[in-house]
Design an enzyme around this catalytic site. Structure first.
Site, mmCIF file in Angstrom:
data_model
loop_
_atom_site.group_PDB
_atom_site.id
_atom_site.type_symbol
_atom_site.label_atom_id
_atom_site.label_comp_id
_atom_site.label_asym_id
_atom_site.label_seq_id
_atom_site.Cartn_x
_atom_site.Cartn_y
_atom_site.Cartn_z
ATOM 1 N N CYS A 129 24.977 93.866 117.690
ATOM 2 C CA CYS A 129 23.645 94.333 118.133
ATOM 3 C C CYS A 129 23.698 94.973 119.520
ATOM 4 O O CYS A 129 22.861 95.799 119.863
ATOM 5 C CB CYS A 129 22.658 93.174 118.157
ATOM 6 S SG CYS A 129 22.623 92.301 116.606
ATOM 7 N N HIS A 140 16.423 95.678 121.478
ATOM 8 C CA HIS A 140 17.028 95.631 120.142
ATOM 9 C C HIS A 140 15.985 95.067 119.170
ATOM 10 O O HIS A 140 15.241 94.149 119.492
ATOM 11 C CB HIS A 140 18.263 94.737 120.191
ATOM 12 C CG HIS A 140 18.783 94.368 118.847
ATOM 13 N ND1 HIS A 140 19.035 95.292 117.869
ATOM 14 C CD2 HIS A 140 19.088 93.148 118.304
ATOM 15 C CE1 HIS A 140 19.476 94.678 116.786
ATOM 16 N NE2 HIS A 140 19.512 93.380 117.025
ATOM 17 N N ASN A 174 16.097 95.099 110.940
ATOM 18 C CA ASN A 174 17.109 95.052 111.993
ATOM 19 C C ASN A 174 18.283 95.951 111.580
ATOM 20 O O ASN A 174 18.968 95.669 110.606
ATOM 21 C CB ASN A 174 17.567 93.594 112.154
ATOM 22 C CG ASN A 174 18.626 93.409 113.215
ATOM 23 O OD1 ASN A 174 19.206 94.370 113.714
ATOM 24 N ND2 ASN A 174 18.894 92.160 113.561
HETATM 25 O O1 UT7 Z 1 20.371 91.089 115.412
HETATM 26 C C1 UT7 Z 1 20.981 89.881 115.239
HETATM 27 C C2 UT7 Z 1 20.304 88.842 116.006
HETATM 28 N N1 UT7 Z 1 19.559 88.001 115.113
HETATM 29 C C3 UT7 Z 1 18.454 87.430 115.506
HETATM 30 O O2 UT7 Z 1 18.035 87.651 116.612
HETATM 31 C C4 UT7 Z 1 17.769 86.483 114.548
HETATM 32 C C5 UT7 Z 1 17.059 85.399 115.298
HETATM 33 N N2 UT7 Z 1 16.449 84.428 114.404
HETATM 34 C C6 UT7 Z 1 15.366 84.715 113.643
HETATM 35 O O3 UT7 Z 1 14.885 85.829 113.687
HETATM 36 C C7 UT7 Z 1 14.764 83.623 112.819
HETATM 37 O O4 UT7 Z 1 15.482 82.425 113.033
HETATM 38 C C8 UT7 Z 1 14.732 83.934 111.301
HETATM 39 C C9 UT7 Z 1 13.692 84.977 111.029
HETATM 40 C C10 UT7 Z 1 16.088 84.383 110.824
HETATM 41 C C11 UT7 Z 1 14.377 82.675 110.493
HETATM 42 O O5 UT7 Z 1 13.134 82.170 110.930
HETATM 43 P P1 UT7 Z 1 12.996 80.623 111.261
HETATM 44 O O6 UT7 Z 1 11.610 80.420 111.656
HETATM 45 O O7 UT7 Z 1 14.044 80.270 112.272
HETATM 46 O O8 UT7 Z 1 13.263 79.954 109.871
HETATM 47 P P2 UT7 Z 1 14.356 78.854 109.468
HETATM 48 O O9 UT7 Z 1 15.684 79.491 109.281
HETATM 49 O O10 UT7 Z 1 14.257 77.676 110.359
HETATM 50 O O11 UT7 Z 1 13.816 78.428 108.036
HETATM 51 C C12 UT7 Z 1 12.510 77.826 107.878
HETATM 52 C C13 UT7 Z 1 12.231 77.704 106.390
HETATM 53 C C14 UT7 Z 1 13.368 77.044 105.606
HETATM 54 O O12 UT7 Z 1 12.801 76.275 104.575
HETATM 55 P P3 UT7 Z 1 12.615 74.683 104.732
HETATM 56 O O13 UT7 Z 1 14.012 74.141 104.958
HETATM 57 O O14 UT7 Z 1 11.737 74.490 105.918
HETATM 58 O O15 UT7 Z 1 12.005 74.292 103.434
HETATM 59 C C15 UT7 Z 1 14.095 78.211 105.006
HETATM 60 O O16 UT7 Z 1 14.782 77.873 103.817
HETATM 61 O O17 UT7 Z 1 12.058 78.994 105.813
HETATM 62 C C16 UT7 Z 1 12.951 79.139 104.698
HETATM 63 N N3 UT7 Z 1 13.340 80.545 104.611
HETATM 64 C C17 UT7 Z 1 12.644 81.450 103.895
HETATM 65 N N4 UT7 Z 1 11.549 81.352 103.142
HETATM 66 C C18 UT7 Z 1 11.093 82.474 102.568
HETATM 67 C C19 UT7 Z 1 14.390 81.164 105.212
HETATM 68 N N5 UT7 Z 1 14.387 82.470 104.895
HETATM 69 C C20 UT7 Z 1 13.327 82.658 104.088
HETATM 70 C C21 UT7 Z 1 12.800 83.803 103.435
HETATM 71 N N6 UT7 Z 1 11.685 83.654 102.685
HETATM 72 N N7 UT7 Z 1 13.371 85.016 103.542
#
Ligand code: UT7
Length: 360
Positions: free
Chosen positions: A116, A285, A315
């Site tokens: 990134c 970014h 992204n």
């Molecule tokens: O350019 C590279 C740099 N990358 C970044 O900067 C990414 C930084 N991180 C993020 O943007 C966020 O962490 C994400 C958008 C990737 C994820 O959001 P989050 O709020 O951290 O979600 P999480 O991974 O903690 O997951 C929460 C819940 C989980 O379900 P349970 O365990 O609570 O039942 C996941 O399984 O959301 C679920 N989940 C989804 N649900 C629907 C994860 N991805 C999805 C999805 N659709 N696509």
């Protein structure tokens, strides 16, 4: 000593629009989840029969070259930032040189692997070459094709819904005019977090770091003792276990990103002899709209001071900053003399920022 200025800029995205709703056909996700957590509404995916990372880069480069009003043969160095190269080797820089039809110039082509932060790492590198007098007209590109390497099952949804394809390019030239130049660049990395956002298979590590650091959830069967030759870089077990996909610990990345963005932005502004009050436009970014909103709030920036287009493209990693800068320019949001700050954070972890006075 000369300064570096952007004399041309261009971007290109594939025509194929993929909405959040489209993704619900292949995995358990929803438009509401993706919008709320990331701000993304749609992204672009290549036509797999006729587009690649390099072909997107060609389109963006031709636009930047035309915008600069130079002849492509005048380019004396290519810097190509990507984490999704067409080939494992050779790098994308030489492919771009060939596809632009300038192989005969025999200029050097350098690939940057800083994910990134790749575009800003590339900008900083090009800036040093221009300041030293070694090169005078550099083509710097960030281009990515993520759509061919993602896990489109529910297992990979936390990563797959975020990424999109696209490219952005700039022509960098030497100038004596500090009022339209790159004023500062800063780069950082901390390899402690290397695996938190990674694509580890195939690779030469043979599981070494997984054992050394007790990393969980990455195991692949190697049988190294009975297998002195072959089968380490890639093997069938990687495919069987579906390890050949990107891995991201989203919350760890998010937490570090919101800490490092303000730090690196202030560092670059201070190095340029400026303060936050001098900033006209921040182009962060485009990883997650919520990260960028958090950073804007922390730094007391208004909406019109931060440019975001992640809603339309997702992204695009190394392409996201030139793609956003190019669109911002086309929309009249960057004007001559404006202080523009570019900032990135991503895999590595790497992070970087640049401050420039817009000269176009
Ligand atoms: O350019 C590279 C740099 N990358 C970044 O900067 C990414 C930084 N991180 C993020 O943007 C966020 O962490 C994400 C958008 C990737 C994820 O959001 P989050 O709020 O951290 O979600 P999480 O991974 O903690 O997951 C929460 C819940 C989980 O379900 P349970 O365990 O609570 O039942 C996941 O399984 O959301 C679920 N989940 C989804 N649900 C629907 C994860 N991805 C999805 C999805 N659709 N696509």
């Amino acid at each position: 000593m000369p300064y570096t200025t952007i004399t041309g800029i261009g971007h290109y995205v594939p025509k194929n629009v993929v909405t959040n709703q489209d993704l619900t056909a292949v995995m358990e996700t929803s438009d509401a989840w993706i919008r709320e957590r990331t701000g993304i509404e749609e992204r672009r995916y290549i036509d797999r029969t006729k587009e690649t990372t390099t072909s997107l880069a060609v389109e963006a480069s031709l636009r930047a070259i035309a915008d600069a009003g130079i002849d492509k043969e005048e380019i004396d160095f290519i810097v190509f930032a990507t984490l999704s190269p067409d080939y494992y080797f050779p790098g994308s820089g030489v492919l771009l040189q060939r596809e632009l039809g300038i192989s005969g110039t025999e200029i050097a082509a350098l690939d940057i692997r800083a994910q990134c932060s790749g575009f800003i790492y590339g900008l900083s590198t090009a800036d040093q070459f221009i300041k030293s007098g070694m090169y005078k007209k550099i083509l710097l590109v960030g281009a990515e094709v993520h759509s061919v390497g993602l896990d489109f099952t529910t297992r990979g949804r936390n990563v797959s819904v975020i990424f999109g394809d696209g490219a952005g390019a700039v022509i960098l030239e030497a100038t004596e005019d500090k009022d339209q130049a790159v004023l500062s660049t800063v780069m950082h990395s901390d390899g402690t977090y290397a695996e938190k956002l990674s694509y580890m298979y195939p690779g030469a590590h043979g599981g070494y770091f997984i054992e050394k650091y007790g990393l969980e959830g990455f195991d692949v069967e190697y049988d190294l003792e009975n297998n002195q030759y072959g089968g380490v870089f890639w093997n069938q077990d990687m495919l069987d276990q579906a390890r050949v996909y990107p891995h991201m610990e989203g919350q760890a990345v998010f937490k570090m990103a919101v800490r490092k963005f303000p730090e690196v932005i202030m560092e670059a502004l201070t190095k340029a002899g400026l303060g936050i009050e001098d900033l006209n436009l921040l182009i962060p970014h485009q990883a997650n709209l919520r990260i960028n909103q958090f950073v804007a709030n922390t730094m007391g920036l208004c909406d019109h001071q931060v440019y975001n287009n992640i809603m339309r493209y997702g992204n695009t990693t190394a392409a996201s900053i030139p793609l956003a800068l190019s669109e911002a320019r086309d929309e009249g949001k960057v004007k001559k003399g404006d202080v523009v700050t570019l900032a990135a954070f991503g895999a590595g972890f790497t992070w970087a920022a640049a401050v420039l006075r817009w000269g176009k």
